[in-house]
Design a protein around this motif. Structure first.
Motif, PDB file in Angstrom:
ATOM      1  N   VAL A  68       0.774  -1.334  -0.083  1.00  0.00           N
ATOM      2  CA  VAL A  68       0.141  -0.057   0.157  1.00  0.00           C
ATOM      3  C   VAL A  68       0.888   1.307  -0.044  1.00  0.00           C
ATOM      4  N   LEU A  69       0.458   2.312  -0.659  1.00  0.00           N
ATOM      5  CA  LEU A  69       1.124   3.520  -0.882  1.00  0.00           C
ATOM      6  C   LEU A  69       0.160   4.566  -0.615  1.00  0.00           C
ATOM      7  N   ASN A  70       0.401   5.577   0.025  1.00  0.00           N
ATOM      8  CA  ASN A  70      -0.520   6.748   0.281  1.00  0.00           C
ATOM      9  C   ASN A  70      -0.569   7.621  -0.879  1.00  0.00           C
ATOM     10  N   ARG A  71      -2.015   7.970  -1.245  1.00  0.00           N
ATOM     11  CA  ARG A  71      -2.125   9.237  -1.992  1.00  0.00           C
ATOM     12  C   ARG A  71      -2.599  10.385  -1.237  1.00  0.00           C
ATOM     13  N   GLY A  72      -2.631  11.486  -1.769  1.00  0.00           N
ATOM     14  CA  GLY A  72      -2.902  12.756  -1.177  1.00  0.00           C
ATOM     15  C   GLY A  72      -4.212  13.192  -1.188  1.00  0.00           C
ATOM     16  N   GLU A  73      -5.320  12.747  -1.950  1.00  0.00           N
ATOM     17  CA  GLU A  73      -6.457  13.408  -1.922  1.00  0.00           C
ATOM     18  C   GLU A  73      -7.273  13.287  -0.772  1.00  0.00           C
ATOM     19  N   ASP A  74      -8.202  14.400  -0.525  1.00  0.00           N
ATOM     20  CA  ASP A  74      -9.034  14.339   0.911  1.00  0.00           C
ATOM     21  C   ASP A  74      -9.964  13.230   0.637  1.00  0.00           C
ATOM     22  N   VAL A  75     -10.431  12.484   1.517  1.00  0.00           N
ATOM     23  CA  VAL A  75     -11.481  11.480   1.883  1.00  0.00           C
ATOM     24  C   VAL A  75     -12.078  12.074   2.995  1.00  0.00           C
ATOM     25  N   PRO A  76     -13.553  12.154   2.757  1.00  0.00           N
ATOM     26  CA  PRO A  76     -14.387  12.814   3.864  1.00  0.00           C
ATOM     27  C   PRO A  76     -14.676  11.279   4.934  1.00  0.00           C
ATOM     28  N   SER A  77     -14.855  12.002   6.050  1.00  0.00           N
ATOM     29  CA  SER A  77     -15.239  11.137   7.030  1.00  0.00           C
ATOM     30  C   SER A  77     -16.141  11.934   8.239  1.00  0.00           C
ATOM     31  N   ALA A  78     -17.211  11.316   8.513  1.00  0.00           N
ATOM     32  CA  ALA A  78     -18.354  11.819   9.097  1.00  0.00           C
ATOM     33  C   ALA A  78     -18.014  12.289  10.540  1.00  0.00           C
ATOM     34  N   ASP A  79     -16.930  11.491  11.394  1.00  0.00           N
ATOM     35  CA  ASP A  79     -16.587  11.536  12.633  1.00  0.00           C
ATOM     36  C   ASP A  79     -14.567  12.157  12.803  1.00  0.00           C
ATOM     37  N   GLY A  80     -14.400  12.201  11.394  1.00  0.00           N
ATOM     38  CA  GLY A  80     -13.000  12.783  11.494  1.00  0.00           C
ATOM     39  C   GLY A  80     -11.840  11.600  11.783  1.00  0.00           C
TER      40      GLY A  80
END
Length: 262
Positions: A68-80
């Motif tokens: 797995v490699l990190n990407r930079g896009e924001d991913v929404p989360s209801a509780d952060g």
């Protein structure tokens, strides 16, 4: 972030060989490849993140390997909060790929490099959907964006160089850094890895915070990340071989290394 170089040669004795470099915070504890998850499957071994319990890389003889490699896009989360990306490689070698049942991952964005004896692919979660890019025959490079993207740092600088040297066709016979130290002298260990390790040594002349550097030690938007370890791997029909080196000086090859076989 992390860097993966992949050679795909369907139908050969070892259809996939891979060089994977892990970039992480030097303060985050982790363990070298071993069977850390017996409750899942005692055959799965990998590089364990002690903080969250997941894996950066996971493998088994039956199921190949996943990184797995990190990407930079924001991913929404209801509780952060998000699930650790380290569950993704473990799930993958356990037969559960992201997005398989129509649901979306609960992690931040990632690229997952998945290799089996049938070939290799990159599964991308960018916060909106999971998509798959097949890696055809030849040599490929994956970082934090699209596979083989010449506009991406590291890929634009080094992909054609990796394609221009002999690619490994099986597992490394010797410790990879024993071979690396002899590459500059023109010696060849006989297992086909000298070309890739020679390029890795060549890349190390760049400053570790240069955008094109493969071996990294830089303060980025999300924090301090450095190359902490390297895995040389080969995937065959009935066996997956890993050789892992922990860098004693993050981002540097000229210090000593600790070698592990798995």
């Amino acid at each position: 972030m992390c860097t993966v170089v992949v050679r795909v040669d369907p139908g050969s004795a070892w259809p996939v060989t891979m060089l994977a470099l892990r970039d992480e915070s030097p303060e985050r504890p982790w363990d070298p490849p071993a069977a850390w998850w017996p409750e899942r499957d005692p055959a799965i071994r990998g590089v364990r993140d002690r903080s969250a319990g997941g894996a950066w890389l996971a493998a088994s003889d039956r199921a190949g390997l996943a990184v797995v490699l990190n990407r930079g896009e924001d991913v929404p989360s209801a509780d952060g909060t998000w699930a650790t990306r380290g569950i993704v490689p473990l799930d993958a070698v356990g037969g559960v790929l992201p997005g398989h049942d129509g649901t979306v991952p609960t992690t931040r964005a990632f690229n997952l490099v998945r290799a089996t004896a049938s070939g290799a692919e990159v599964l991308t979660w960018d916060g909106s959907r999971v998509r798959t890019t097949e890696l055809g025959p030849g040599v490929h490079m994956v970082t934090h964006g699209e596979p083989d993207d010449p506009a991406a740092p590291r890929i634009g600088r080094w992909l054609e160089a990796f394609r221009g040297v002999e690619a490994p066709t099986g597992p490394p016979v010797l410790g990879p850094f024993d071979e690396l130290r002899t590459a500059d002298a023109g010696d060849d260990a006989g297992d086909g890895w000298s070309g890739w390790f020679g390029l890795l040594a060549e890349s190390a002349v760049l400053p570790a915070d240069d955008p094109d550097a493969i071996l990294r030690d830089a303060h980025e938007r999300d924090g301090h990340f450095a190359t902490l370890s390297i895995v040389a791997a080969a995937v065959g029909p009935e066996r997956t071989v890993l050789q892992h080196a922990r860098l004693t000086e993050p981002g540097r090859l000229d210090g000593s290394v600790e070698l592990h076989h798995a």
